[in-house]
Scaffold this motif. Structure first.
Motif, mmCIF file in Angstrom:
data_model
loop_
_atom_site.group_PDB
_atom_site.id
_atom_site.type_symbol
_atom_site.label_atom_id
_atom_site.label_comp_id
_atom_site.label_asym_id
_atom_site.label_seq_id
_atom_site.Cartn_x
_atom_site.Cartn_y
_atom_site.Cartn_z
ATOM 1 N N PHE A 1 30.048 45.957 21.223
ATOM 2 C CA PHE A 1 30.362 46.745 20.032
ATOM 3 C C PHE A 1 31.486 46.122 19.202
ATOM 4 C CE2 PHE A 1 32.689 50.253 17.953
ATOM 5 C CZ PHE A 1 31.677 50.718 17.125
ATOM 6 N N ALA A 2 32.496 45.594 19.879
ATOM 7 C CA ALA A 2 33.700 45.149 19.184
ATOM 8 C C ALA A 2 33.646 43.704 18.695
ATOM 9 C CB ALA A 2 34.917 45.320 20.100
ATOM 10 N N THR A 3 32.798 42.895 19.286
ATOM 11 C CA THR A 3 32.793 41.486 18.905
ATOM 12 C C THR A 3 32.152 41.295 17.528
ATOM 13 O OG1 THR A 3 32.248 39.258 19.641
ATOM 14 C CG2 THR A 3 30.574 40.938 20.000
ATOM 15 N N GLY A 4 32.600 40.289 16.865
ATOM 16 C CA GLY A 4 31.993 39.929 15.584
ATOM 17 C C GLY A 4 30.950 38.841 15.750
ATOM 18 N N ASP A 5 30.837 38.338 16.944
ATOM 19 C CA ASP A 5 29.909 37.241 17.220
ATOM 20 C C ASP A 5 28.576 37.799 17.706
ATOM 21 O OD1 ASP A 5 28.777 34.795 17.828
ATOM 22 O OD2 ASP A 5 29.891 34.558 19.715
ATOM 23 N N PRO A 6 27.498 37.577 16.965
ATOM 24 C CA PRO A 6 26.192 38.084 17.379
ATOM 25 C C PRO A 6 25.716 37.505 18.714
ATOM 26 C CG PRO A 6 26.104 37.362 15.089
ATOM 27 C CD PRO A 6 27.445 36.957 15.636
ATOM 28 N N ALA A 7 26.090 36.269 19.020
ATOM 29 C CA ALA A 7 25.686 35.667 20.285
ATOM 30 C C ALA A 7 26.358 36.366 21.461
ATOM 31 C CB ALA A 7 26.026 34.173 20.288
ATOM 32 N N ALA B 1 24.512 38.548 24.335
ATOM 33 C CA ALA B 1 24.699 38.245 25.759
ATOM 34 C C ALA B 1 25.173 39.481 26.524
ATOM 35 C CB ALA B 1 25.697 37.100 25.924
ATOM 36 N N ALA B 2 26.068 40.257 25.921
ATOM 37 C CA ALA B 2 26.570 41.467 26.578
ATOM 38 C C ALA B 2 25.460 42.495 26.758
ATOM 39 C CB ALA B 2 27.731 42.055 25.789
ATOM 40 N N THR B 3 24.640 42.703 25.739
ATOM 41 C CA THR B 3 23.558 43.681 25.868
ATOM 42 C C THR B 3 22.481 43.208 26.840
ATOM 43 O OG1 THR B 3 22.483 42.837 23.871
ATOM 44 C CG2 THR B 3 23.899 44.775 23.629
ATOM 45 N N ARG B 4 22.225 41.908 26.894
ATOM 46 C CA ARG B 4 21.261 41.396 27.886
ATOM 47 C C ARG B 4 21.799 41.561 29.305
ATOM 48 N NH1 ARG B 4 20.810 37.564 23.960
ATOM 49 N NH2 ARG B 4 22.036 36.040 25.112
ATOM 50 N N ALA B 5 23.100 41.359 29.493
ATOM 51 C CA ALA B 5 23.705 41.584 30.811
ATOM 52 C C ALA B 5 23.631 43.070 31.184
ATOM 53 C CB ALA B 5 25.159 41.102 30.818
ATOM 54 N N ALA C 1 17.036 45.194 20.162
ATOM 55 C CA ALA C 1 17.376 45.135 18.734
ATOM 56 C C ALA C 1 18.191 43.890 18.428
ATOM 57 C CB ALA C 1 18.166 46.378 18.340
ATOM 58 N N ASP C 2 18.002 43.389 17.227
ATOM 59 C CA ASP C 2 18.764 42.222 16.791
ATOM 60 C C ASP C 2 19.925 42.626 15.888
ATOM 61 O OD1 ASP C 2 17.265 40.363 18.157
ATOM 62 O OD2 ASP C 2 15.830 40.109 16.515
ATOM 63 N N GLU C 3 20.093 43.920 15.664
ATOM 64 C CA GLU C 3 21.141 44.379 14.755
ATOM 65 C C GLU C 3 22.423 44.695 15.516
ATOM 66 O OE1 GLU C 3 18.956 48.650 14.733
ATOM 67 O OE2 GLU C 3 18.127 46.833 13.879
ATOM 68 N N ALA C 4 23.409 45.221 14.808
ATOM 69 C CA ALA C 4 24.709 45.557 15.402
ATOM 70 C C ALA C 4 24.549 46.633 16.473
ATOM 71 C CB ALA C 4 25.661 46.045 14.311
ATOM 72 N N VAL C 5 25.417 46.570 17.473
ATOM 73 C CA VAL C 5 25.361 47.497 18.602
ATOM 74 C C VAL C 5 25.935 48.846 18.192
ATOM 75 C CG1 VAL C 5 26.222 47.887 20.938
ATOM 76 C CG2 VAL C 5 25.460 45.617 20.259
ATOM 77 N N ASP C 6 25.260 49.894 18.600
ATOM 78 C CA ASP C 6 25.646 51.280 18.305
ATOM 79 C C ASP C 6 26.806 51.707 19.205
ATOM 80 O OD1 ASP C 6 25.514 54.228 18.500
ATOM 81 O OD2 ASP C 6 23.746 53.978 17.229
ATOM 82 N N ILE C 7 27.633 52.640 18.722
ATOM 83 C CA ILE C 7 28.765 53.165 19.494
ATOM 84 C C ILE C 7 28.290 53.901 20.754
ATOM 85 C CG2 ILE C 7 28.912 55.349 18.223
ATOM 86 C CD1 ILE C 7 31.909 53.342 19.538
ATOM 87 N N ASN C 8 27.043 54.367 20.772
ATOM 88 C CA ASN C 8 26.513 55.061 21.948
ATOM 89 C C ASN C 8 26.526 54.178 23.194
ATOM 90 O OD1 ASN C 8 26.074 57.466 20.618
ATOM 91 N ND2 ASN C 8 24.031 56.850 19.951
ATOM 92 N N LEU C 9 26.494 52.878 22.982
ATOM 93 C CA LEU C 9 26.551 51.949 24.111
ATOM 94 C C LEU C 9 27.941 51.924 24.742
ATOM 95 C CD1 LEU C 9 24.147 50.367 25.114
ATOM 96 C CD2 LEU C 9 25.033 48.360 23.970
ATOM 97 N N VAL C 10 28.922 52.471 24.049
ATOM 98 C CA VAL C 10 30.276 52.621 24.580
ATOM 99 C C VAL C 10 30.478 54.051 25.091
ATOM 100 C CG1 VAL C 10 32.735 52.527 24.014
ATOM 101 C CG2 VAL C 10 31.177 50.827 23.052
#
Length: 176
Positions: A38-44, A48-52, A117-126
């Motif tokens: 959620f907090a990173t500005g780097d899409p990669a 990687a975090a969401t895949r983990a 999804a390829d878009e920005a991560v939602d706050i719900n993931l936090v």
């Protein structure tokens, strides 16, 4: 249910504590990855975090949640603590049942959607792992502190057991 023998009870207790602590650690890991995504500005990095998170969600969330629920249920039913005799056990059971359901039907699908999804991560993931972590810390605390005393059922069972003993103690005749 028949009371568990001491070696079985102790082994099951160790397994239950280990699995429950693993569940807590798993949610702390998911929370860390969710904050990172959620907090990173780097899409990669977010990807990687969401895949983990998806790997943890696919392989660990359901088995660990179900093992914690089943081992706790067997311990409650196979020991003098009982399932509905003490408020802390009853509360712990319901919270575990609810969080198991939420982990299976809400947390995992949310992680899967974020990983796809390829878009920005939602706050719900936090939020979801934050709530789960706080709940597991609370469950751990009441397991250690054992607050609140007996339920109505527990009081009734204790009263009936103590009244049966007092009748036997007052009786002039020997009881078997």
């Amino acid at each position: 249910m028949k009371p568990l023998k001491r070696p079985v009870r102790r082994g099951l207790l160790v397994a239950h504590v280990a699995v429950s602590v693993s569940w807590l650690g798993l949610t702390v890991g998911l929370l860390t990855l969710g904050i990172t995504a959620f907090a990173t500005g780097d899409p990669a990095t977010a990807g990687a975090a969401t895949r983990a998170m998806k790997i943890f969600g696919d392989w660990l969330v359901i088995p660990v949640a179900l093992l914690a629920l089943v081992s706790g249920l067997v311990l409650a039913l196979g020991t003098p603590w009982g399932l509905a005799r003490h408020r802390w056990v009853w509360t712990k059971f319901w919270l575990t049942l609810i969080t198991t359901g939420l982990s299976i039907f809400s947390l995992r699908p949310g992680i899967d959607a974020a990983a796809a999804a390829d878009e920005a991560v939602d706050i719900n993931l936090v939020i979801a792992p934050s709530v789960a972590t706080a709940t597991y810390f609370f469950i751990t605390a009441i397991s250690v502190l054992k607050p609140w005393g007996l339920t109505r059922r527990g009081k009734r069972l204790r009263f009936s057991a103590s009244s049966a003993k007092s009748v036997d103690a007052r009786s002039p005749r020997q009881t078997a």
